[in-house]
Design an enzyme around this catalytic site. Sequence first.
Site, mmCIF file in Angstrom:
data_model
loop_
_atom_site.group_PDB
_atom_site.id
_atom_site.type_symbol
_atom_site.label_atom_id
_atom_site.label_comp_id
_atom_site.label_asym_id
_atom_site.label_seq_id
_atom_site.Cartn_x
_atom_site.Cartn_y
_atom_site.Cartn_z
ATOM 1 N N GLU A 1 5.995 -1.346 1.937
ATOM 2 C CA GLU A 1 5.351 -0.437 2.894
ATOM 3 C C GLU A 1 3.859 -0.706 3.024
ATOM 4 O O GLU A 1 3.269 -1.451 2.239
ATOM 5 C CB GLU A 1 5.571 1.016 2.448
ATOM 6 C CG GLU A 1 4.882 1.335 1.131
ATOM 7 C CD GLU A 1 5.160 2.755 0.628
ATOM 8 O OE1 GLU A 1 6.261 3.288 0.900
ATOM 9 O OE2 GLU A 1 4.277 3.315 -0.043
ATOM 10 N N HIS B 1 0.142 1.624 4.523
ATOM 11 C CA HIS B 1 -0.405 2.904 4.994
ATOM 12 C C HIS B 1 -1.926 2.793 5.011
ATOM 13 O O HIS B 1 -2.496 1.837 4.460
ATOM 14 C CB HIS B 1 0.052 4.061 4.101
ATOM 15 C CG HIS B 1 0.185 3.728 2.647
ATOM 16 N ND1 HIS B 1 -0.903 3.425 1.862
ATOM 17 C CD2 HIS B 1 1.273 3.615 1.829
ATOM 18 C CE1 HIS B 1 -0.479 3.160 0.631
ATOM 19 N NE2 HIS B 1 0.825 3.253 0.575
ATOM 20 N N HIS C 1 -4.418 2.976 -2.788
ATOM 21 C CA HIS C 1 -3.876 3.352 -4.099
ATOM 22 C C HIS C 1 -4.832 2.892 -5.199
ATOM 23 O O HIS C 1 -5.374 1.787 -5.131
ATOM 24 C CB HIS C 1 -2.565 2.617 -4.401
ATOM 25 C CG HIS C 1 -1.362 3.083 -3.668
ATOM 26 N ND1 HIS C 1 -1.009 4.392 -3.542
ATOM 27 C CD2 HIS C 1 -0.376 2.374 -3.048
ATOM 28 C CE1 HIS C 1 0.139 4.484 -2.872
ATOM 29 N NE2 HIS C 1 0.529 3.278 -2.547
ATOM 30 N N HIS D 1 2.731 -3.694 0.461
ATOM 31 C CA HIS D 1 2.893 -3.821 -0.985
ATOM 32 C C HIS D 1 4.272 -3.364 -1.427
ATOM 33 O O HIS D 1 4.918 -2.545 -0.767
ATOM 34 C CB HIS D 1 1.803 -3.037 -1.729
ATOM 35 C CG HIS D 1 1.741 -1.594 -1.372
ATOM 36 N ND1 HIS D 1 1.171 -1.145 -0.200
ATOM 37 C CD2 HIS D 1 2.194 -0.487 -2.005
ATOM 38 C CE1 HIS D 1 1.269 0.172 -0.144
ATOM 39 N NE2 HIS D 1 1.902 0.608 -1.222
ATOM 40 N N CYS E 1 -0.302 6.128 -10.288
ATOM 41 C CA CYS E 1 -0.645 5.757 -8.917
ATOM 42 C C CYS E 1 -1.364 6.964 -8.321
ATOM 43 O O CYS E 1 -0.751 8.014 -8.103
ATOM 44 C CB CYS E 1 0.613 5.414 -8.137
ATOM 45 S SG CYS E 1 0.271 4.967 -6.436
#
Lengths: 158, 158
Positions: free
Chosen positions: B66, B68, B72, B106, B120
């Site tokens: 995914e 975004h 992270h 990732h 995370c």
Amino acid sequence: MKRGSRLLREAGFRWIGVEAGEYKPKGSDFFLTTKQILLGLGDRSAGLSFETRYLEIQPGGYSTLEKHAHAHAVVVLRGHGRVILDQEICELSPLDCLYVAPGCIHQFHATGDEALGFLCIVDRNRDRPRSPSPRELDRLRSDTRVAALMKTSTDRRP
Amino acid sequence: MKRGSRLLREAGFRWIGVEAGEYKPKGSDFFLTTKQILLGLGDRSAGLSFETRYLEIQPGGYSTLEKHAHAHAVVVLRGHGRVILDQEICELSPLDCLYVAPGCIHQFHATGDEALGFLCIVDRNRDRPRSPSPRELDRLRSDTRVAALMKTSTDRRP
């Protein structure tokens, strides 16, 4: 690595390419404590609104007794310790996870023979820590266990 | 504990009082992955603008491929793995620290015999993850090492 992702390798609780610096400016009241800012500082991890720091306190050492309006998220990575949270004392062991709420007076102490090391995650933009007021110190000292553990500038070691 | 600070004790990579739930809703493309949200969810740690989560991937498992707009901050706590970061693959070991930049495609994979477990940390308010586009998937697959490792919905296991 594309788009600025990056990996920091660890070796002996030091992250390669990260400076292990003083925990606070000179004159602050701490002892045997260092800080590494792993992520969230400067442009190289600009997508993060928070800092991921690793604090390490050598045996017998402690962090500043302080409070602030921002909160801490803490995850212990090594060693054992105690933390003052207002008038409570909590024992800390590896992988324990701690929320230090806004306004809570706190101080970390390393106990045992190994350093106490923990991640401490905070907002990138945050208020400056403040010392407890004399009245707050009196209140803390009213608990004999807290009074025996806490260290302030008047307790500073030689 | 005053002012809402609180300690979550760990036992075997489970935090007492924290539910170990599914990593994503059903239908998402992951395998053998669970998530514990340690801090930053709901009112009990309202002072935090970020979530501290613990993700665990069993041997042979993987997280969703995914991307975004949020970043992270990752700190590995146990096990070994590999992470796809666009067209790079990085090996992960305990205490390695990873910055996944905004927009980076990732996917985490557990390798070896032990679960891969990592913190995370993400903004509490963040965008939803998206799947890579067909064009992005083609670009990823142009690297034979990435092609061999990556798992998409068409690779889903029985």
